[in-house]
Design a protein around this motif. Structure first.
Motif, PDB file in Angstrom:
ATOM      1  N   VAL A  86      -0.502 -24.045 -24.994  1.00  0.00           N
ATOM      2  CA  VAL A  86       1.020 -24.121 -25.430  1.00  0.00           C
ATOM      3  C   VAL A  86       1.678 -23.603 -25.054  1.00  0.00           C
ATOM      4  CG1 VAL A  86       2.074 -24.641 -27.734  1.00  0.00           C
ATOM      5  CG2 VAL A  86       0.055 -25.427 -27.310  1.00  0.00           C
ATOM      6  N   ALA A  87       1.400 -22.368 -24.900  1.00  0.00           N
ATOM      7  CA  ALA A  87       2.599 -21.130 -24.474  1.00  0.00           C
ATOM      8  C   ALA A  87       2.921 -21.556 -22.881  1.00  0.00           C
ATOM      9  CB  ALA A  87       2.028 -19.684 -24.769  1.00  0.00           C
ATOM     10  N   LEU A  88       1.988 -21.766 -22.207  1.00  0.00           N
ATOM     11  CA  LEU A  88       1.931 -21.984 -20.665  1.00  0.00           C
ATOM     12  C   LEU A  88       2.740 -23.296 -20.443  1.00  0.00           C
ATOM     13  CD1 LEU A  88      -1.362 -20.845 -19.112  1.00  0.00           C
ATOM     14  CD2 LEU A  88       0.843 -19.801 -19.051  1.00  0.00           C
ATOM     15  N   CYS A  89       2.420 -24.341 -21.115  1.00  0.00           N
ATOM     16  CA  CYS A  89       3.079 -25.600 -21.271  1.00  0.00           C
ATOM     17  C   CYS A  89       4.727 -25.346 -21.517  1.00  0.00           C
ATOM     18  CB  CYS A  89       2.417 -26.650 -22.111  1.00  0.00           C
ATOM     19  SG  CYS A  89       0.954 -27.193 -21.486  1.00  0.00           S
ATOM     20  N   CYS A  90       4.922 -24.454 -22.592  1.00  0.00           N
ATOM     21  CA  CYS A  90       6.331 -24.317 -22.982  1.00  0.00           C
ATOM     22  C   CYS A  90       7.052 -23.660 -21.862  1.00  0.00           C
ATOM     23  CB  CYS A  90       6.189 -23.192 -24.217  1.00  0.00           C
ATOM     24  SG  CYS A  90       5.891 -24.107 -25.577  1.00  0.00           S
ATOM     25  N   LEU A  91       6.544 -22.638 -21.064  1.00  0.00           N
ATOM     26  CA  LEU A  91       7.157 -21.960 -19.815  1.00  0.00           C
ATOM     27  C   LEU A  91       7.302 -22.982 -18.873  1.00  0.00           C
ATOM     28  CD1 LEU A  91       5.145 -18.686 -20.111  1.00  0.00           C
ATOM     29  CD2 LEU A  91       7.472 -18.895 -20.597  1.00  0.00           C
ATOM     30  N   VAL A  92       6.294 -23.679 -18.481  1.00  0.00           N
ATOM     31  CA  VAL A  92       6.426 -24.687 -17.451  1.00  0.00           C
ATOM     32  C   VAL A  92       7.453 -25.664 -17.683  1.00  0.00           C
ATOM     33  CG1 VAL A  92       5.266 -26.577 -16.416  1.00  0.00           C
ATOM     34  CG2 VAL A  92       3.986 -24.315 -16.536  1.00  0.00           C
ATOM     35  N   LEU A  93       7.527 -26.140 -18.939  1.00  0.00           N
ATOM     36  CA  LEU A  93       8.435 -26.988 -19.369  1.00  0.00           C
ATOM     37  C   LEU A  93       9.924 -26.378 -19.474  1.00  0.00           C
ATOM     38  CD1 LEU A  93       8.633 -30.060 -19.794  1.00  0.00           C
ATOM     39  CD2 LEU A  93       8.390 -29.490 -22.249  1.00  0.00           C
ATOM     40  N   ALA A  94      10.007 -25.301 -19.769  1.00  0.00           N
ATOM     41  CA  ALA A  94      11.340 -24.580 -19.742  1.00  0.00           C
ATOM     42  C   ALA A  94      11.964 -24.442 -18.401  1.00  0.00           C
ATOM     43  CB  ALA A  94      11.147 -23.151 -20.598  1.00  0.00           C
TER      44      ALA A  94
END
Length: 74
Positions: free
Chosen positions: A59-67
């Protein structure tokens, strides 16, 4: 600014919902009030909290990629 009716807006909303529910699971009063039901409409909060706590790295990696996508590519 993302639009809720676009695909990336739905992804942003979903990730923020999962992160918020995982955070609320750590607060004792809100955990017993909001995340006590495991079925039905209120069960969505519980299931999002479980996803956020068990898959916290993904979830943290997805947040970084989406940001990165929202800030630089959109």
């Amino acid at each position: 600014m993302t639009n809720v009716y676009s695909f990336d807006g739905i992804l942003v909303f979903g990730l923020l919902f999962i992160c918020t529910c995982a955070y609320l699971k750590k607060v004792p009063r809100l955990n017993s009030w909001l995340l006590s039901e495991k079925k039905g409409v209120w069960g969505v909060f519980y299931k999002a909290a479980v996803i956020g706590t068990r898959l916290h790295i993904a979830v943290a990696l997805c947040c970084l990629v989406l940001a990165f996508y929202v800030i630089f590519l959109k």
